[in-house]
Design a protein around this motif. Structure first.
Motif, short mmCIF file in Angstrom:
data_model
loop_
_atom_site.label_atom_id
_atom_site.label_comp_id
_atom_site.label_asym_id
_atom_site.label_seq_id
_atom_site.Cartn_x
_atom_site.Cartn_y
_atom_site.Cartn_z
N MET A 166 5.49 0.14 3.92
CA MET A 166 6.72 0.88 4.16
C MET A 166 7.62 0.21 5.17
SD MET A 166 6.66 3.73 2.66
CE MET A 166 5.44 4.16 1.50
N VAL A 222 -2.84 6.86 12.22
CA VAL A 222 -3.50 8.17 12.31
C VAL A 222 -2.44 9.25 12.17
CG1 VAL A 222 -4.72 9.74 13.84
CG2 VAL A 222 -5.33 7.32 13.78
N GLY A 223 -2.53 10.01 11.11
CA GLY A 223 -1.51 11.03 10.90
C GLY A 223 -2.04 12.15 10.04
N SER A 279 -3.00 6.12 4.45
CA SER A 279 -3.53 6.36 5.78
C SER A 279 -3.26 5.20 6.72
CB SER A 279 -5.03 6.63 5.69
OG SER A 279 -5.50 7.02 6.94
N1 TRP Z 1 -0.35 6.80 7.94
C1 TRP Z 1 0.20 8.06 8.24
C2 TRP Z 1 -0.79 9.14 7.95
O1 TRP Z 1 -1.93 8.87 7.78
C3 TRP Z 1 1.49 8.35 7.53
C4 TRP Z 1 2.40 7.22 7.53
C5 TRP Z 1 3.07 6.73 8.58
C6 TRP Z 1 2.67 6.40 6.43
N2 TRP Z 1 3.76 5.63 8.20
C7 TRP Z 1 3.52 5.42 6.90
C8 TRP Z 1 2.25 6.41 5.14
C9 TRP Z 1 3.92 4.43 6.04
C10 TRP Z 1 2.65 5.42 4.29
C11 TRP Z 1 3.47 4.42 4.73
O2 TRP Z 1 -0.45 10.28 7.91
#
Ligand code: TRP
Length: 454
Positions: free
Chosen positions: A228, A22-23, A223
């Motif tokens: 990563m 969640v970001g 999301s």
């Molecule tokens: N998922 C997060 C978001 O929704 C962002 C994020 C955190 C992310 N770690 C990640 C995106 C790794 C891609 C890969 O904002």
């Protein structure tokens, strides 16, 4: 050697992983994508992508992380020593660092808007486009806010896994979910909000093009924090009794619910103020929403103030928990590979991120004319390379690695906690990860690069 850290409870595991997922992607990027891609039909496809691609990839990262209990780079080294697969481990660490550098810039904006909301400035903005561009193009202020946000993240990471990440996730995530609930109710109760609901709930399948499908896949990936090394690193701190499939399901459910709820907060509010369009693009939360707050609450200004403060606090909390999850893979790598102290490893990551983040931030101001590649500014370059190149490449490699290279028995063992859990969904998972995921992601990637004009 010191005993390796782990999360202390199952709730901590779920909240930390959900915090990663969640970001800004949910509260900022998702509504933007829904707005520009036609509403409900996009949401349906998005959910399909989460279930068919997102969850299997998340499970794969969990398997790799928890099986090895190592940072991402060393995890691949242990599972496939001396093979090119090791490259993926380094790619994960590197991409995390890369994303951190530009994600912090936008996280800094959310802090600035929170401060402005609290001091009542947001309510007094006369032209929100000018306000936004004046702020982002200033050489000092955005950098200052970015550094503040990075320091907050540093403060958590330096405290380690249980005391830092787990504790703060247990505090921030419930607060975040509460704010969402309150805001959804506020937004629904605004006059004229039903049009926004219709936009979100009534699918118009004529809007679906292949481009929309590919955007939905890209969004699902971003999301859920896939590809990563974030989830892989967090999973390396999971306890042996954590149920990987169930955790992935819960995280995906929380993430998708928050994304859709953010839509329910933003669109009814936007539609209740007929003067602003739902497909305003990336400026939606920084440019369109301040107008909405002002117009919708002109008769009860204190409510507008409260709505704005809660909304930007929500954005900041969401951004911070995600930043922690991108900081940690790099810190864990330095710490374990080079036997550094956590303090020093955290410092190096933070400092390097401040330096490169400053370049990204300045690309909205004094460095706006500096184009480093294909006419892209620093910020655009970091965004493009990480989200559109590293992310799909990483996703394909992870899918191929777990589907084709890893020993099937080891994966099954990990998913059933050595035979103590049922494995009914295992064949489905294997099919998705072996065939569907690599093919579908390959499609996104080639399309993004414009290799075939779908
Ligand atoms: N998922 C997060 C978001 O929704 C962002 C994020 C955190 C992310 N770690 C990640 C995106 C790794 C891609 C890969 O904002």
């Amino acid at each position: 050697m010191e005993k390796r850290a782990n999360f202390g409870s199952k709730l901590g595991i779920i909240l930390a992983s959900a915090g990663s997922a969640v970001g800004l992607g949910n509260v900022w990027r998702f509504p933007t994508e829904v707005g520009t891609n036609g509403g409900a039909a996009f949401i349906l496809i998005y959910v399909g992508c989460v279930v068919l691609l997102g969850i299997p990839l998340m499970v794969s990262e969990f398997v790799i992380g928890r099986h090895t209990h190592k940072n991402t780079a060393d995890a691949y080294r242990q599972l496939a020593p001396g093979t090119p697969w090791v490259f993926q481990g380094y790619l994960g660490v590197f991409t995390s660092w890369f994303i951190l550098c530009y994600y912090s810039v936008v996280a800094g904006w959310t802090l600035k808007y929170l401060v402005s909301a609290v001091t009542g400035q947001v309510a007094a903005i006369s032209d929100s486009t000018v306000y936004f561009s004046d702020f982002t193009s200033n050489p000092w202020m955005p950098v200052l806010y970015m550094v503040l946000v990075i320091l907050m993240c540093h403060w958590v990471i330096v405290r380690g896994v249980q005391e830092g990440i787990e504790k703060s996730s247990k505090l921030m995530m419930p607060l975040l979910l509460m704010i969402i609930a309150v805001l959804v109710i506020c937004s629904f109760s605004m006059p004229g909000s039903s049009e926004g609901m219709t936009f979100l709930l009534k699918p118009d399948f004529s809007k679906i093009t292949s481009d929309v499908v590919l955007s939905a896949m890209g969004q699902a990936f971003f999301s859920l924090s896939i590809a990563m090394g974030c989830l892989c690193t967090y999973a390396s701190y999971f306890t042996d009794d954590a149920k990987l499939m169930k955790t992935a399901g819960s995280v995906a459910l929380i993430d998708t619910t928050v994304a859709i709820m953010s839509g329910f907060i933003i669109f009814p509010a936007v539609f209740s103020v007929a003067e602003v369009a739902p497909d305003a693009g990336p400026g939606l939360v920084f440019i369109t929403l301040p107008n909405v707050f002002q117009i919708a609450f002109s008769h009860v200004p204190w409510l507008g103030w409260a709505f704005a403060v809660m909304f930007y606090l929500l954005l900041l909390l969401a951004a911070l928990t995600s930043m922690m999850s991108i900081h940690e893979p790099v810190t864990a790598f330095l710490l374990e590979r080079f036997s550094m102290s956590r303090r020093n490893a955290t410092r190096i990551v933070t400092l390097s991120c401040v330096v490169v983040g400053t370049l990204c931030s300045l690309s909205f101001g004094p460095l706006a004319d500096v184009r480093i590649l294909f006419g892209m500014t620093f910020f655009d370059f970091f965004d493009f390379v990480s989200a559109k190149v590293f992310l799909p490449v990483g996703g394909i490699i992870i899918a191929l690695f777990t589907g084709w290279k890893l020993e099937r028995k080891m994966v099954l063992d990990e998913l059933t906690n050595h035979g103590t859990l049922r494995s009914r969904l295992f064949p489905v998972y294997i099919f998705l990860i072996k065939w569907i995921a690599p093919l579908a992601i390959g499609l996104i990637f080639l399309n993004e690069l414009g290799l075939f004009a779908l």
